[in-house]
Design a protein around this motif. Structure first.
Motif, PDB file in Angstrom:
ATOM      1  N   SER A 136       0.827  -1.204   0.000  1.00 49.74           N
ATOM      2  CA  SER A 136       0.000   0.000   0.000  1.00 49.74           C
ATOM      3  C   SER A 136       0.865   1.258   0.000  1.00 49.74           C
ATOM      4  O   SER A 136       0.549   2.248  -0.683  1.00 49.74           O
ATOM      5  N   ALA A 137       1.958   1.249   0.755  1.00 46.12           N
ATOM      6  CA  ALA A 137       2.863   2.405   0.763  1.00 46.12           C
ATOM      7  C   ALA A 137       3.526   2.574  -0.591  1.00 46.12           C
ATOM      8  O   ALA A 137       3.696   3.703  -1.080  1.00 46.12           O
ATOM      9  N   LEU A 138       3.902   1.471  -1.216  1.00 39.68           N
ATOM     10  CA  LEU A 138       4.537   1.547  -2.533  1.00 39.68           C
ATOM     11  C   LEU A 138       3.553   2.095  -3.568  1.00 39.68           C
ATOM     12  O   LEU A 138       3.920   2.936  -4.399  1.00 39.68           O
ATOM     13  N   ARG A 139       2.301   1.655  -3.499  1.00 42.46           N
ATOM     14  CA  ARG A 139       1.282   2.184  -4.420  1.00 42.46           C
ATOM     15  C   ARG A 139       1.090   3.683  -4.203  1.00 42.46           C
ATOM     16  O   ARG A 139       0.942   4.442  -5.166  1.00 42.46           O
ATOM     17  N   ARG A 140       1.073   4.110  -2.954  1.00 38.62           N
ATOM     18  CA  ARG A 140       0.847   5.516  -2.655  1.00 38.62           C
ATOM     19  C   ARG A 140       1.966   6.388  -3.232  1.00 38.62           C
ATOM     20  O   ARG A 140       1.707   7.433  -3.836  1.00 38.62           O
ATOM     21  N   VAL A 141       3.197   5.940  -3.076  1.00 36.97           N
ATOM     22  CA  VAL A 141       4.330   6.733  -3.540  1.00 36.97           C
ATOM     23  C   VAL A 141       4.415   6.719  -5.063  1.00 36.97           C
ATOM     24  O   VAL A 141       4.581   7.767  -5.703  1.00 36.97           O
ATOM     25  N   THR A 142       4.285   5.551  -5.660  1.00 40.70           N
ATOM     26  CA  THR A 142       4.422   5.464  -7.110  1.00 40.70           C
ATOM     27  C   THR A 142       3.219   6.081  -7.821  1.00 40.70           C
ATOM     28  O   THR A 142       3.362   6.694  -8.871  1.00 40.70           O
ATOM     29  N   GLY A 143       2.036   5.931  -7.240  1.00 33.00           N
ATOM     30  CA  GLY A 143       0.839   6.475  -7.875  1.00 33.00           C
ATOM     31  C   GLY A 143       0.785   7.983  -7.855  1.00 33.00           C
ATOM     32  O   GLY A 143       0.224   8.614  -8.754  1.00 33.00           O
ATOM     33  N   SER A 144       1.364   8.599  -6.830  1.00 35.60           N
ATOM     34  CA  SER A 144       1.316  10.050  -6.704  1.00 35.60           C
ATOM     35  C   SER A 144       2.379  10.753  -7.533  1.00 35.60           C
ATOM     36  O   SER A 144       2.307  11.961  -7.744  1.00 35.60           O
ATOM     37  N   GLY A 145       3.379   9.992  -7.996  1.00 37.77           N
ATOM     38  CA  GLY A 145       4.488  10.618  -8.708  1.00 37.77           C
ATOM     39  C   GLY A 145       5.405  11.393  -7.799  1.00 37.77           C
ATOM     40  O   GLY A 145       6.259  12.164  -8.262  1.00 37.77           O
TER      41      GLY A 145
END
Length: 346
Positions: free
Chosen positions: A105-114
């Motif tokens: 979930s943390a990885l998705r948050r960082v990568t998704g936000s750019g």
């Protein structure tokens, strides 16, 4: 605060020209570029990070995922993190430190936000839940660790399997035939943490090849926990004459308990550790050890990341994936010697 428009007026160029000099998006003559750079330096202009990221599609931020778990030896993790931050800064990048245990979930948050341009992951498990995201459409990433299947990933780590094998070879060469392994917390093995599992695999493989008995017991680092594990080991394998420790917090309790039970190190029992040099050198008996090169791992992780970011073919070019394992080195100190039965008589 100096603005881009003020830089443009000082240099005698348009604001867009200053922007192109900063972003490199369009060719600018050397003379104009020097004039703009001189104005930037003279006026002390600092480009706004957010605006610069929007303009260039590059945030110049690396996300470092380093879960600070209670059953891990935090000083090693932080030493790697400091090396990552120092090396990244030398390349003009900053580091966003993520210390929670959120996983995918943390990885998705960082990568998704750019927010981050690239990612470095630590505390890698053999079957890590973050890996599918890294094999998909994600920013460039490097793992400080080695999962069970590194295909399509970019990894750097100590060769922990070889480290385990080195420990057994050293002790077997001294004549030890029964070795006990004091490992990390049970949680480390329950998560199938890569470095612990691979060290254990190397220990077992080399012990089997050399005909050496090997007993492994996970252990919390408290004095009471080490006392309980030591008692069980000596009850199950009274012939044990050597210990391999892969648990920094267990080192001093183990040495103290061995002294208390009348076992001198190394006259009666040998102790070898897989640990940072500082832990080995400062132990009450300086330990024969395989060092964990924390600073080198952090530095190499960033260098591999930048090889991918700036390579001739970009993020998918040479060096985009692959495994680099650092060769372990065993340093002999005062804690290892022949078992009593093999020691020459005085």
């Amino acid at each position: 605060m100096v603005t881009l428009a003020e830089v443009a007026r000082h240099a005698g160029v348009s604001a867009s020209t200053v922007s192109y000099v900063l972003s490199g998006k369009r060719p600018i003559s050397d003379l104009t570029r020097r004039r703009v750079r001189d104005s930037i330096e003279e006026l002390g202009y600092q480009p706004h990070a957010g605006a610069r990221a929007l303009a260039s599609s590059r945030s110049r931020i690396i996300a470092l995922m380093v879960p600070l778990r209670t059953d891990m030896y935090v000083p090693v993790m932080l030493e790697i993190a400091v090396a990552v931050a120092t090396t990244a800064r030398a390349h003009g990048y900053d580091v966003l430190l993520l210390t929670g245990e959120e996983g995918p979930s943390a990885l998705r948050r960082v990568t998704g936000s750019g927010l981050a341009e690239a990612v470095i992951l630590m505390d890698v498990q053999l079957d890590d839940g973050r890996l599918p995201l890294l094999r998909g459409a994600a920013p460039p990433a490097v793992l400080v660790g080695l999962p069970a299947d590194p295909a399509g990933l970019n990894c750097v780590d100590l060769d922990f399997a070889a480290a385990g094998a080195l420990c057994v070879e050293h002790l077997a060469g001294l004549g030890h035939r029964e070795i006990a392994v004091v490992g990390g917390s049970p949680g480390v093995y329950a998560r199938h943490t890569g470095f612990a599992e691979r060290t254990l695999g190397g220990l077992r493989e080399r012990a089997a090849r050399l005909g050496v008995g090997l007993l492994h017991r996970p252990c919390d680092g408290s004095h009471d926990a080490v006392a309980g594990v030591l008692a069980r080991i000596l009850d199950e394998r009274p012939a044990v004459s050597a210990f391999v420790v892969q648990n920094e917090t267990a080192v001093e309790p183990l040495l103290a308990l061995l002294r208390r039970t009348g076992r001198a190190v190394p006259e009666d029992v040998s102790v070898v550790a897989v640990c940072p040099e500082a832990v080995a050198e400062r132990a009450s008996v300086p330990l024969t050890s395989v060092a964990i090169p924390a600073q080198e791992l952090g530095r190499r992780a960033v260098e591999r990341l930048f090889a991918r970011l700036t390579g001739p073919d970009g993020p998918d070019g040479p060096g985009a994936t692959g495994v680099e394992l650092l060769t372990p080195v065993l340093t002999v100190r005062e804690s290892s010697g022949p078992p009593p039965a093999r020691r020459p008589a005085d």
